[in-house]
Design a protein around this motif. Structure first.
Motif, PDB file in Angstrom:
ATOM      1  N   HIS A   4      -6.881  -2.561   8.424  1.00  0.00           N
ATOM      2  CA  HIS A   4      -5.729  -1.836   8.973  1.00  0.00           C
ATOM      3  C   HIS A   4      -5.847  -0.335   8.690  1.00  0.00           C
ATOM      4  CE1 HIS A   4      -1.464  -1.394  10.172  1.00  0.00           C
ATOM      5  NE2 HIS A   4      -1.443  -0.454   9.241  1.00  0.00           N
ATOM      6  N   LEU A   5      -6.309   0.013   7.492  1.00  0.00           N
ATOM      7  CA  LEU A   5      -6.372   1.419   7.085  1.00  0.00           C
ATOM      8  C   LEU A   5      -7.619   2.143   7.582  1.00  0.00           C
ATOM      9  CD1 LEU A   5      -5.077   1.055   3.427  1.00  0.00           C
ATOM     10  CD2 LEU A   5      -3.806   1.928   5.401  1.00  0.00           C
ATOM     11  N   ALA A   6      -8.725   1.430   7.793  1.00  0.00           N
ATOM     12  CA  ALA A   6     -10.002   2.063   8.151  1.00  0.00           C
ATOM     13  C   ALA A   6      -9.913   2.999   9.362  1.00  0.00           C
ATOM     14  CB  ALA A   6     -11.073   0.997   8.364  1.00  0.00           C
ATOM     15  N   PRO A   7      -9.240   2.626  10.449  1.00  0.00           N
ATOM     16  CA  PRO A   7      -9.207   3.515  11.615  1.00  0.00           C
ATOM     17  C   PRO A   7      -8.420   4.817  11.392  1.00  0.00           C
ATOM     18  CG  PRO A   7      -8.544   1.281  12.230  1.00  0.00           C
ATOM     19  CD  PRO A   7      -8.633   1.332  10.736  1.00  0.00           C
ATOM     20  N   LEU A   8      -7.666   4.902  10.304  1.00  0.00           N
ATOM     21  CA  LEU A   8      -6.853   6.089  10.053  1.00  0.00           C
ATOM     22  C   LEU A   8      -7.660   7.242   9.468  1.00  0.00           C
ATOM     23  CD1 LEU A   8      -3.691   4.365   8.519  1.00  0.00           C
ATOM     24  CD2 LEU A   8      -4.120   4.982  10.910  1.00  0.00           C
ATOM     25  N   GLY A   9      -8.895   6.992   9.072  1.00  0.00           N
ATOM     26  CA  GLY A   9      -9.728   8.038   8.491  1.00  0.00           C
ATOM     27  C   GLY A   9      -9.427   8.334   7.033  1.00  0.00           C
ATOM     28  N   ILE A  10      -8.773   7.407   6.375  1.00  0.00           N
ATOM     29  CA  ILE A  10      -8.464   7.574   4.953  1.00  0.00           C
ATOM     30  C   ILE A  10      -9.774   7.638   4.169  1.00  0.00           C
ATOM     31  CG2 ILE A  10      -7.501   6.353   2.954  1.00  0.00           C
ATOM     32  CD1 ILE A  10      -5.242   5.437   4.829  1.00  0.00           C
TER      33      ILE A  10
ATOM     34  N   VAL B 203       0.846  -1.188   0.000  1.00  0.00           N
ATOM     35  CA  VAL B 203       0.000   0.000   0.000  1.00  0.00           C
ATOM     36  C   VAL B 203       0.881   1.237   0.000  1.00  0.00           C
ATOM     37  CG1 VAL B 203      -1.788   1.289   1.237  1.00  0.00           C
ATOM     38  CG2 VAL B 203      -1.796  -1.218   1.301  1.00  0.00           C
ATOM     39  N   VAL B 204       0.631   2.118  -0.953  1.00  0.00           N
ATOM     40  CA  VAL B 204       1.275   3.421  -0.986  1.00  0.00           C
ATOM     41  C   VAL B 204       0.292   4.379  -0.322  1.00  0.00           C
ATOM     42  CG1 VAL B 204       2.246   5.231  -2.443  1.00  0.00           C
ATOM     43  CG2 VAL B 204       2.449   2.821  -3.129  1.00  0.00           C
ATOM     44  N   THR B 205       0.696   4.995   0.780  1.00  0.00           N
ATOM     45  CA  THR B 205      -0.232   5.811   1.548  1.00  0.00           C
ATOM     46  C   THR B 205       0.483   6.894   2.352  1.00  0.00           C
ATOM     47  OG1 THR B 205      -2.027   5.755   3.180  1.00  0.00           O
ATOM     48  CG2 THR B 205      -0.206   4.213   3.526  1.00  0.00           C
ATOM     49  N   ASP B 206      -0.280   7.940   2.671  1.00  0.00           N
ATOM     50  CA  ASP B 206       0.211   8.960   3.595  1.00  0.00           C
ATOM     51  C   ASP B 206      -0.299   8.695   5.011  1.00  0.00           C
ATOM     52  OD1 ASP B 206      -2.467   9.690   3.448  1.00  0.00           O
ATOM     53  OD2 ASP B 206      -2.103  11.630   2.512  1.00  0.00           O
ATOM     54  N   HIS B 207      -1.037   7.609   5.214  1.00  0.00           N
ATOM     55  CA  HIS B 207      -1.606   7.190   6.498  1.00  0.00           C
ATOM     56  C   HIS B 207      -2.632   8.173   7.045  1.00  0.00           C
ATOM     57  CE1 HIS B 207       1.318   3.913   6.864  1.00  0.00           C
ATOM     58  NE2 HIS B 207       2.198   4.771   6.408  1.00  0.00           N
ATOM     59  N   ALA B 208      -3.151   9.057   6.179  1.00  0.00           N
ATOM     60  CA  ALA B 208      -4.108  10.048   6.660  1.00  0.00           C
ATOM     61  C   ALA B 208      -5.264  10.292   5.698  1.00  0.00           C
ATOM     62  CB  ALA B 208      -3.395  11.374   6.941  1.00  0.00           C
ATOM     63  N   THR B 209      -4.960  10.413   4.390  1.00  0.00           N
ATOM     64  CA  THR B 209      -6.013  10.825   3.462  1.00  0.00           C
ATOM     65  C   THR B 209      -6.204   9.911   2.260  1.00  0.00           C
ATOM     66  OG1 THR B 209      -4.511  12.229   2.173  1.00  0.00           O
ATOM     67  CG2 THR B 209      -5.646  13.265   4.047  1.00  0.00           C
ATOM     68  N   PHE B 210      -5.199   9.154   1.882  1.00  0.00           N
ATOM     69  CA  PHE B 210      -5.252   8.431   0.609  1.00  0.00           C
ATOM     70  C   PHE B 210      -4.405   7.169   0.681  1.00  0.00           C
ATOM     71  CE2 PHE B 210      -3.710   7.515  -3.676  1.00  0.00           C
ATOM     72  CZ  PHE B 210      -4.886   7.557  -4.412  1.00  0.00           C
TER      73      PHE B 210
END
Length: 145
Positions: free
Chosen positions: A105-111, A70-77
């Motif tokens: 894993h990503l859902a709680p980050l608010g992405i 996963v390529v992510t900023d851990h916040a928005t995308f």
């Protein structure tokens, strides 16, 4: 981001990049994945280093049997890519479980959204909630050849 581990029947999914068999991931993708054929080992290692990685391991042998990145900023995308299940492990629902682990894993980050591209695995991704883009003409790409 802290490492997470999910256990399912016969498999363990972990975000611990230190556990990855990088040579195996490279072999799978560079020789058997239409989107990454011929990818160099250096490029694959850089991709791993710059991404959130998920490995699925056989609990009996400890062997890596599936991978997702996963390529992510851990916040928005987030962009889900390089999803691969070793051929002998296919057909057991492991691909779906791996994508569910990524989603969970990503859902709680608010992405706001996780995107992906696939030529042939729409059904796997639809099982986990993925849908075609509402307005695909809003999306663009800058390609380098």
């Amino acid at each position: 981001m802290d490492e997470t581990t999910t256990t399912l029947d016969g498999y363990e999914i972990s975000t611990d990049a230190a556990r990855l068999d990088r040579a195996r991931v490279h072999h799978w993708l560079s020789t058997d994945a239409y989107w990454a054929l011929g990818r160099s080992r250096d490029k694959q290692d850089r991709a791993i280093d710059g991404s959130l990685n998920f490995g699925a391991y056989d609990t009996a042998s400890g062997e890596l049997v599936a991978y997702a990145r996963v390529v992510t900023d851990h916040a928005t995308f987030a962009w889900l890519c390089d999803v691969y299940v070793d051929r002998p492990a296919r057909g057991e629902g492991l691909g779906t479980a791996l994508v569910e682990a990524v989603r969970d894993h990503l859902a709680p980050l608010g992405i706001k959204r996780i995107v992906l591209a696939t030529h042939d695995a729409h059904g796997v991704y639809e099982k986990t909630g993925f849908q075609p883009l509402d307005v695909p003409e809003h999306w663009m790409a800058l390609r380098f050849r």
